[in-house]
Design a protein around this motif. Structure first.
Motif, mmCIF file in Angstrom:
data_model
loop_
_atom_site.group_PDB
_atom_site.id
_atom_site.type_symbol
_atom_site.label_atom_id
_atom_site.label_comp_id
_atom_site.label_asym_id
_atom_site.label_seq_id
_atom_site.Cartn_x
_atom_site.Cartn_y
_atom_site.Cartn_z
ATOM 1 N N ARG A 168 -2.356 -6.739 8.590
ATOM 2 C CA ARG A 168 -3.395 -5.733 8.757
ATOM 3 C C ARG A 168 -3.959 -5.725 10.169
ATOM 4 N NH1 ARG A 168 -2.312 -2.199 4.913
ATOM 5 N NH2 ARG A 168 -2.130 -3.183 2.863
ATOM 6 N N LEU A 169 -3.461 -6.612 11.004
ATOM 7 C CA LEU A 169 -3.955 -6.686 12.369
ATOM 8 C C LEU A 169 -3.384 -5.560 13.222
ATOM 9 C CD1 LEU A 169 -3.641 -10.530 12.979
ATOM 10 C CD2 LEU A 169 -5.744 -9.253 12.581
ATOM 11 N N SER A 170 -4.216 -4.959 14.036
ATOM 12 C CA SER A 170 -3.756 -3.957 14.994
ATOM 13 C C SER A 170 -3.075 -4.664 16.159
ATOM 14 C CB SER A 170 -4.939 -3.161 15.520
ATOM 15 O OG SER A 170 -5.764 -3.996 16.322
ATOM 16 N N PRO A 171 -2.312 -3.924 16.997
ATOM 17 C CA PRO A 171 -1.725 -4.561 18.179
ATOM 18 C C PRO A 171 -2.760 -5.251 19.054
ATOM 19 C CG PRO A 171 -0.680 -2.458 17.796
ATOM 20 C CD PRO A 171 -1.815 -2.548 16.813
ATOM 21 N N ALA A 172 -3.933 -4.636 19.225
ATOM 22 C CA ALA A 172 -4.983 -5.248 20.041
ATOM 23 C C ALA A 172 -5.462 -6.556 19.426
ATOM 24 C CB ALA A 172 -6.146 -4.275 20.220
ATOM 25 N N ASP A 173 -5.630 -6.573 18.101
ATOM 26 C CA ASP A 173 -6.068 -7.795 17.425
ATOM 27 C C ASP A 173 -4.990 -8.881 17.517
ATOM 28 O OD1 ASP A 173 -8.509 -6.716 16.698
ATOM 29 O OD2 ASP A 173 -7.772 -5.956 14.771
#
Length: 468
Positions: free
Chosen positions: A6-11
């Protein structure tokens, strides 16, 4: 394939940034301005890890395994079948900072090198020792050793030295578990059970991430003579090749054939003079090396004179300078010239035994025109080893049903003839239909079994060969 986190690329980039001091992490903003290489979606994952050592790469892979994050290995981004494509939720693992030449063993003609070294950089580094690599590619300035290992690259010298599989003596790789697999063998003779390095050679990043390689080298032969020769068909070209390969005074360094449509359209675009070539002929580019340039040129001239009437050659021109020889090679190596006029045209990379090339090409044209009478194809390639590159002369992308029909026409009879639907470009995700239709069920099943054993979570290069 693991469930997408569920992590975005930024995260993801933030979580990876403190993982190891030798890992440089690039997030979406840093990747936004980068050229994606041969496929526009190579950087679509939006986050890239660049380890500076094998140990750092192992830490990164171990973290991904523990957190169920998929990994897309990348080298020089010269792959042509989508093997480097990434998606959101996946992390790119780049070899760009693994770029050291570790040791040149000149007397034994081997070299130890990290995976991110470009082929041309390696060639330049070993040249002062009078050595060069036994493999060469048109993309030598960008293609990396690790990427070439992972795709089992072929190229110009395969007819003489084999493909990348035949150049690798040993390697090191990071397994999907995060363990370092090290087999940096420097000898040819190894008969100690299954040679497991071959899982990674041609594995397209499905079984692990190559970090170091031991390669064979060969002596440099700098004194060259280059010619363009008009030939009626592949059979005539093979007669020329066989003649020069049989001569003790010279070594054949290249033999590339371009069928008539390719050579004429490309020459017109480059303002390259073809007045020496008969109208219906294809062109064979041939290069030999000798003790001196004069000796190589003399043998080339004498050989062409000997062959002219028996083979029925249809013209010829010998390069009078290095600059002219470079222009000859540019006609062959700048092979994407047609994309300006036919963007997204479907391209293919097959191999058949060389003596079957004429029958294959004749059948190919008939099969394509049975789909659409207007269809034609650019045909060119490494004729001495039977590797043809084929591009449909039609702007793409094609509707799926039409593309599948074209693929079937291209691949028809190839496996039965003893060839391969993919000669040197690999499978990636773009050749999935070719893999599933032309590789035996038994071979596919065995590849999946090995993948499951080595990478049970499916984190390495998901969606590419071998397919789940």
């Amino acid at each position: 394939m693991p469930a997408a986190p569920r992590l975005s690329p930024a995260d993801l980039a933030e979580r990876l940034s403190g993982l190891h001091p030798e890992i440089v992490v690039l997030g979406p903003s840093e990747l936004a301005g980068r050229h994606p290489g041969e496929h526009p979606d190579n950087l679509a994952g939006g986050v890239m890890a660049q380890p500076g050592s094998s140990e750092a790469a192992a830490v990164f892979v171990r973290w991904c395994a523990e957190n169920n994050v998929a990994i897309v290995p990348q080298g020089g981004l010269t792959g042509l079948v989508g093997g480097n494509v990434s998606h959101a939720g996946e992390v790119i693992l780049s070899s760009s900072r693994l770029n050291r030449i570790l040791a040149v063993h000149a007397d034994e003609m081997t070299v130890e090198v990290e995976a991110g070294v470009a082929l041309e950089a390696l060639q330049q580094a070993v040249a002062p020792h009078g050595l060069t690599t036994g493999i060469d590619l048109g993309s030598r300035g960008t293609a990396t050793i690790g990427g070439m290992v992972s795709t089992n690259a072929g190229g110009i010298l395969a007819f003489r030295n084999g493909v990348m599989r035949h150049q690798v003596l040993g390697l090191e790789a990071i397994l999907p578990s995060g363990e370092i697999y090290s087999d940096m063998t420097r000898v040819v003779k190894v008969s100690a059970g299954p040679d497991l390095k071959h899982l990674f050679i041609g594995g397209e990043g499905a079984f692990g991430f190559v970090t170091k390689v031991v390669l064979k080298l060969e002596p440099i032969r700098p004194h060259r003579a280059t010619a363009f020769i008009g030939v009626s068909d592949a059979s005539a070209a093979l007669s020329v090749i066989r003649h020069f390969r049989s001569l003790p005074a010279v070594t054949l360094e290249g033999a590339e054939m371009m069928w008539p449509r390719y050579i004429r359209d490309h020459a017109k675009l480059k303002n390259f003079d073809l007045s020496w070539l008969e109208d219906d002929a294809g062109a064979l580019l041939i290069e030999v090396s000798g003790e001196t340039v004069e000796q190589a040129t003399g043998v080339l001239e004498e050989g062409l004179e000997t062959l002219w009437e028996p083979v029925g050659l249809k013209g010829g021109i010998i390069a009078q300078s290095l600059d002219q020889a470079g222009k000859f090679w540019d006609i062959r190596e700048d092979s994407g010239f047609y994309y300006a006029g036919i963007p997204d045209a479907p391209s293919f990379d097959i191999s058949v035994p060389p003596t079957g090339l004429d029958a294959y090409v004749a059948g190919l044209h008939a099969r394509l025109r049975a789909i659409d009478p207007t269809y034609d194809a650019y045909v060119y390639g490494h004729i001495a080893d039977g590797n043809l590159h084929l591009t449909l002369i039609k702007q793409g992308p094609l509707p799926k049903a039409e593309l599948l029909a074209v693929e079937d026409a291209i691949y028809s009879g190839v496996q039965e003839a003893g060839g391969s639907f993919s000669a040197e470009h690999g499978v990636g995700f773009e050749k999935r239909h070719g893999y599933e239709s032309n590789v035996s069920r038994q071979k596919q099943a065995l590849a999946r079994t090995i993948k499951q054993a080595i990478d049970p979570k499916g984190i390495f290069n998901p969606g590419k060969v071998p397919f789940a």
